[in-house]
Scaffold this motif. Structure first.
Motif, PDB file in Angstrom:
ATOM      1  N   UNK A 147      68.493  41.838  31.156  1.00  0.00           N
ATOM      2  CA  UNK A 147      69.673  42.482  31.747  1.00  0.00           C
ATOM      3  C   UNK A 147      70.843  41.506  31.845  1.00  0.00           C
ATOM      4  N   UNK A 148      70.551  40.275  32.210  1.00  0.00           N
ATOM      5  CA  UNK A 148      71.615  39.259  32.298  1.00  0.00           C
ATOM      6  C   UNK A 148      72.156  38.959  30.911  1.00  0.00           C
ATOM      7  N   UNK A 149      71.243  38.764  29.950  1.00  0.00           N
ATOM      8  CA  UNK A 149      71.656  38.448  28.582  1.00  0.00           C
ATOM      9  C   UNK A 149      72.541  39.531  27.983  1.00  0.00           C
ATOM     10  N   UNK A 150      72.284  40.788  28.340  1.00  0.00           N
ATOM     11  CA  UNK A 150      73.074  41.895  27.805  1.00  0.00           C
ATOM     12  C   UNK A 150      74.555  41.767  28.152  1.00  0.00           C
ATOM     13  N   UNK A 151      74.860  41.092  29.245  1.00  0.00           N
ATOM     14  CA  UNK A 151      76.253  40.957  29.664  1.00  0.00           C
ATOM     15  C   UNK A 151      76.879  39.626  29.300  1.00  0.00           C
TER      16      UNK A 151
END
Length: 194
Positions: free
Chosen positions: A182-186
């Motif tokens: 989820x963090x990587x997606x942003x």
């Protein structure tokens, strides 16, 4: 040499105590934030239900009035009057219970708690790496506590239902857990973790 070791042990104990206090405050702020969010959801849901009921009652009242022009049965007039009363009751509830204001107040308190939560995360980082001396950290923690006290004094009252929903969100659903995916997606590719 023995005196220096004792002094270092005491300093380590001081950092641990500040860490314990900050973690305790962090936990309470995390709960307060989630409870305010859930109370906002509860009030918003009630507001939406009352609005839908009001729209439905208004439509039925209008249809009833039009129908009484062409038909004269007493039961139609009675039903129209009851539905009109229900519509008026919905309007009074919306006005007197200040749903819109309450939603804004809970949302504002949740955002304020979230800001303090972020400050406490940075504070815990500084304690962990001992980036400041104990006295400086103590003063900084007191300011954070004062901010929490200020928010607590202004925060709107919540219900047991909001507490139960917050408990489920934090313990079962894990609302505050964010995965690396989820963090990587942003993040841009250069800042992502594998």
């Amino acid at each position: 040499m023995e005196g220096r070791i004792m002094e270092e042990c005491q300093v380590g104990e001081d950092y641990r105590m500040i860490d314990d206090i900050a973690r305790n405050i962090f936990g309470r702020v995390m709960w307060s934030h989630k409870i305010q969010e859930k109370q906002c959801d509860i009030v918003n849901r009630k507001f939406m239900i009352i609005n839908v009921v009001n729209i439905f009652c208004s439509a039925l009242t209008s249809a009833g009035i039009v129908a009484t022009i062409f038909h004269k049965p007493l039961w139609l007039k009675i039903v129209s009057a009851i539905v009109s009363f229900a519509s008026t009751l919905c309007v009074l509830l919306i006005k007197n219970l200040n749903y819109s204001d309450r939603i804004v107040q809970h949302k504002k308190a949740a955002i304020e708690y979230l800001a303090i939560k972020d400050k406490l995360l940075l504070f815990l980082f500084d304690v962990h790496f001992r980036r400041m001396d104990v006295n400086t950290l103590s003063v900084r923690l007191e300011k954070i506590i004062d901010s929490v006290d200020d928010i607590n004094a202004r925060a709107p009252i919540t219900t047991d239902s909001a507490v139960k929903k917050a408990s489920k969100a934090l313990k079962i659903v894990k609302d505050d857990d964010i995965t690396n995916e989820e963090i990587n997606a942003g993040l841009p590719p250069a800042l992502r973790r594998i």
